[in-house]
Design a protein around this motif. Structure first.
Motif, mmCIF file in Angstrom:
data_model
loop_
_atom_site.group_PDB
_atom_site.id
_atom_site.type_symbol
_atom_site.label_atom_id
_atom_site.label_comp_id
_atom_site.label_asym_id
_atom_site.label_seq_id
_atom_site.Cartn_x
_atom_site.Cartn_y
_atom_site.Cartn_z
ATOM 1 N N LEU A 335 0.823 -1.209 0.000
ATOM 2 C CA LEU A 335 0.000 0.000 0.000
ATOM 3 C C LEU A 335 0.857 1.259 0.000
ATOM 4 O O LEU A 335 0.594 2.202 -0.748
ATOM 5 N N ALA A 336 1.868 1.288 0.850
ATOM 6 C CA ALA A 336 2.680 2.495 0.993
ATOM 7 C C ALA A 336 3.659 2.680 -0.156
ATOM 8 O O ALA A 336 4.010 3.815 -0.502
ATOM 9 N N GLY A 337 4.107 1.571 -0.761
ATOM 10 C CA GLY A 337 5.124 1.641 -1.799
ATOM 11 C C GLY A 337 4.625 1.370 -3.193
ATOM 12 O O GLY A 337 5.426 1.304 -4.127
ATOM 13 N N HIS A 338 3.295 1.202 -3.349
ATOM 14 C CA HIS A 338 2.713 0.905 -4.660
ATOM 15 C C HIS A 338 3.395 -0.300 -5.304
ATOM 16 O O HIS A 338 3.845 -0.248 -6.453
ATOM 17 N N LEU A 339 3.487 -1.396 -4.554
ATOM 18 C CA LEU A 339 4.024 -2.637 -5.095
ATOM 19 C C LEU A 339 2.892 -3.382 -5.794
ATOM 20 O O LEU A 339 2.076 -4.046 -5.165
ATOM 21 N N ASP A 340 2.848 -3.242 -7.093
ATOM 22 C CA ASP A 340 1.697 -3.711 -7.870
ATOM 23 C C ASP A 340 1.763 -5.213 -8.149
ATOM 24 O O ASP A 340 2.841 -5.808 -8.147
ATOM 25 N N PRO A 341 0.601 -5.837 -8.423
ATOM 26 C CA PRO A 341 0.585 -7.230 -8.854
ATOM 27 C C PRO A 341 1.339 -7.390 -10.174
ATOM 28 O O PRO A 341 1.516 -6.407 -10.903
ATOM 29 N N PRO A 342 1.764 -8.623 -10.514
ATOM 30 C CA PRO A 342 1.564 -9.857 -9.750
ATOM 31 C C PRO A 342 2.466 -9.912 -8.511
ATOM 32 O O PRO A 342 3.661 -9.610 -8.585
ATOM 33 N N PHE A 343 1.877 -10.319 -7.389
ATOM 34 C CA PHE A 343 2.573 -10.255 -6.109
ATOM 35 C C PHE A 343 3.662 -11.299 -5.962
ATOM 36 O O PHE A 343 4.461 -11.219 -5.030
ATOM 37 N N ALA A 344 3.689 -12.289 -6.858
ATOM 38 C CA ALA A 344 4.780 -13.261 -6.801
ATOM 39 C C ALA A 344 6.139 -12.566 -6.927
ATOM 40 O O ALA A 344 7.147 -13.077 -6.424
ATOM 41 N N ARG A 345 6.164 -11.396 -7.557
ATOM 42 C CA ARG A 345 7.427 -10.660 -7.682
ATOM 43 C C ARG A 345 7.968 -10.242 -6.322
ATOM 44 O O ARG A 345 9.181 -10.165 -6.116
ATOM 45 N N TRP A 346 7.074 -9.975 -5.368
ATOM 46 C CA TRP A 346 7.486 -9.404 -4.089
ATOM 47 C C TRP A 346 7.608 -10.433 -2.969
ATOM 48 O O TRP A 346 8.173 -10.129 -1.908
ATOM 49 N N ILE A 347 7.102 -11.643 -3.182
ATOM 50 C CA ILE A 347 7.138 -12.676 -2.143
ATOM 51 C C ILE A 347 8.564 -13.031 -1.711
ATOM 52 O O ILE A 347 8.802 -13.336 -0.534
ATOM 53 N N PRO A 348 9.584 -12.999 -2.604
ATOM 54 C CA PRO A 348 10.941 -13.285 -2.127
ATOM 55 C C PRO A 348 11.428 -12.343 -1.026
ATOM 56 O O PRO A 348 12.336 -12.699 -0.271
ATOM 57 N N ALA A 349 10.821 -11.148 -0.917
ATOM 58 C CA ALA A 349 11.247 -10.195 0.116
ATOM 59 C C ALA A 349 10.983 -10.691 1.524
ATOM 60 O O ALA A 349 11.571 -10.168 2.486
ATOM 61 N N VAL A 350 10.114 -11.700 1.662
ATOM 62 C CA VAL A 350 9.853 -12.266 2.993
ATOM 63 C C VAL A 350 10.163 -13.763 3.027
ATOM 64 O O VAL A 350 9.829 -14.440 3.997
ATOM 65 N N THR A 351 10.832 -14.261 1.978
ATOM 66 C CA THR A 351 11.198 -15.681 1.942
ATOM 67 C C THR A 351 12.641 -15.842 1.454
ATOM 68 O O THR A 351 13.572 -15.720 2.231
ATOM 69 N N THR A 352 12.816 -16.084 0.164
ATOM 70 C CA THR A 352 14.129 -16.453 -0.355
ATOM 71 C C THR A 352 15.167 -15.341 -0.247
ATOM 72 O O THR A 352 16.288 -15.564 0.219
ATOM 73 N N ASP A 353 14.830 -14.130 -0.694
ATOM 74 C CA ASP A 353 15.792 -13.027 -0.608
ATOM 75 C C ASP A 353 16.064 -12.654 0.842
ATOM 76 O O ASP A 353 17.198 -12.275 1.196
ATOM 77 N N ALA A 354 15.053 -12.757 1.685
ATOM 78 C CA ALA A 354 15.253 -12.460 3.107
ATOM 79 C C ALA A 354 16.218 -13.460 3.727
ATOM 80 O O ALA A 354 17.079 -13.094 4.540
ATOM 81 N N ALA A 355 16.105 -14.724 3.367
ATOM 82 C CA ALA A 355 17.027 -15.730 3.889
ATOM 83 C C ALA A 355 18.451 -15.470 3.408
ATOM 84 O O ALA A 355 19.415 -15.554 4.183
ATOM 85 N N ARG A 356 18.602 -15.150 2.130
ATOM 86 C CA ARG A 356 19.933 -14.864 1.598
ATOM 87 C C ARG A 356 20.558 -13.662 2.292
ATOM 88 O O ARG A 356 21.769 -13.637 2.567
ATOM 89 N N ALA A 357 19.739 -12.667 2.598
ATOM 90 C CA ALA A 357 20.244 -11.472 3.280
ATOM 91 C C ALA A 357 20.793 -11.792 4.658
ATOM 92 O O ALA A 357 21.668 -11.086 5.165
ATOM 93 N N LEU A 358 20.290 -12.853 5.262
ATOM 94 C CA LEU A 358 20.757 -13.279 6.577
ATOM 95 C C LEU A 358 21.866 -14.329 6.497
ATOM 96 O O LEU A 358 22.306 -14.864 7.516
#
Length: 405
Positions: A335-358
């Motif tokens: 909502l705040a960042g206008h992250l538009d669908p398809p949302f599969a693009r953004w799901i790595p931000a709380v799964t795969t990319d988030a794990a790699r960042a850690l």
């Protein structure tokens, strides 16, 4: 070999991993029946669509503050900017006994686990080079009591303290002995370059990952992110390096922004957006704010910089509401960042990319054990992200019996 089937599921294609089946996708998701052999996913085969459920890897909470959470009820008159929140939270530390920390940290961990997380990083205030904080030890004990969620502790120390002789090395040595990440708070400190150099050197020496709170403000002269990218490139530090907040990036535009984003990408940095705390604290004025603190998520992503989205503060001086749920944070970022669908693009931000960042291997559905996956009755990503239907939970224990091949 034993085989089992989990029928009628959607899996975001970007999270499936190797050997994803060909065919049309709906909102970036594959559909079919998940096939398990000897306890691990080996395929997704076509099947009838009746009442599909979503299956994802377990979520990653990449940035929170379990030592501070659930303290807002003890505070009066809270409200203001970042410095006001720091002062209010410092005042609350008189209540931080072992029992108080144990109860609040445990509550936060349980909330994250119930939201579908299996990996979490919590920052821990660490003010002195020689003294391990009580919260660090209590958090380690709480994590040991909850083997179903892996906890990474990150020391949070002002960069001017780390610039002082040997402080970075002292803290890094203790972290290396107990496990965790070396972190720093970088804003407008006078000795920030000296401090960042010391932090990178200490992380290199002791084999630690780095996590920075950086440029958590909207002043136009904040340069911490630029400085960190320069020094990572100069030193060749291999990371991972996670940079949280980066609010002042919204002040940069045009060619200067393009050059900075290119540098961040070449340095291999990850950037975390923390929408709850940044929306609450940044851009404060006498009336309704017209400048918000969310970093340039879309521009970072377009430039090839992996973005991460996390919960940050929960029910404390920095955010009086919130929840330990990365999916809820993603919903707010949409909502705040206008992250538009398809949302599969953004799901790595709380799964795969988030794990790699850690510094962890990214979790994918292909090859996963049933215990490493989460399921929701939500049939679409918008339903799941919005929280309109059930949150992510463990796979049903009986699916291997009722769905046996």
């Amino acid at each position: 070999m034993t085989a089992a089937i989990l029928r009628d599921v959607f899996v975001p294609g970007v999270l499936f991993g190797a050997n994803a089946p060909a065919g049309p996708m709906e909102d970036g998701c594959l559909h079919g029946d998940l096939i398990f052999q000897d306890g691990r996913v080996v395929a997704l085969r076509p099947g009838p669509k009746q009442a599909p459920r979503l299956v994802l890897p377990a979520l990653v909470e990449a940035h929170c503050h379990l030592d501070k959470c659930h303290t807002i009820h003890r505070m009066t008159g809270v409200g203001g900017d970042l410095q006001d929140a720091i002062a209010a939270q410092m005042d609350d530390k008189r209540h931080w006994t072992a029992d108080d920390l144990r109860a609040r940290i445990g509550r936060g961990l349980d909330e994250a686990r119930d939201a579908g997380c299996a990996l979490l990083r919590s920052h821990v205030d660490w003010r002195e080079g020689d003294t391990t904080p009580l919260a660090w030890s209590i958090m380690g004990e709480a994590a040991a009591d909850r083997p179903d969620i892996r906890v990474d502790r990150a020391a949070l120390t002002a960069i001017d303290v780390l610039a002082e002789t040997d402080n970075a090395a002292k803290i890094a040595r203790q972290i290396a002995q107990t496990g965790g990440t070396l972190g720093a708070f970088v804003l407008d400190h006078a000795d920030r370059e000296t401090g960042v150099r010391a932090v990178i050197a200490a992380a290199e020496r002791f084999g630690l990952a780095l996590d920075f709170h950086v440029d958590e403000g909207l002043d136009t002269d904040l340069d911490g992110l630029d400085l960190i990218a320069d020094l990572i490139l100069e030193t060749g530090f291999q990371g991972p390096v996670l940079c949280g907040h980066c609010c002042s990036l919204v002040n940069v535009d045009g060619d200067p922004l393009a050059r900075l984003l290119d540098k961040i990408a070449r340095a291999g940095l990850f950037v975390t957006a923390l929408p709850t705390t940044n929306l609450y604290l940044q851009g404060r004025r006498s009336g309704t704010p017209d400048r918000r603190g969310l970093t340039r998520l879309r521009e970072l992503s377009d430039a090839g910089v992996p973005i991460v989205i996390a919960s940050d503060n929960v029910a404390d001086a920095f955010c009086p509401t919130g929840q330990h749920d990365p999916m809820a944070a993603l919903n707010l970022a949409v909502l705040a960042g206008h992250l538009d669908p398809p949302f599969a693009r953004w799901i790595p931000a709380v799964t795969t990319d988030a794990a790699r960042a850690l510094g962890h291997q990214p979790p994918y559905v292909m090859g996963a054990k049933a215990t490493e996956l989460r399921i929701s009755t939500a049939g679409t990503l918008p339903d799941l992200i919005s929280g309109r239907q059930s949150k992510l939970g463990p796979l049903p224990l009986d699916f291997a019996e009722t769905g046996r091949a």
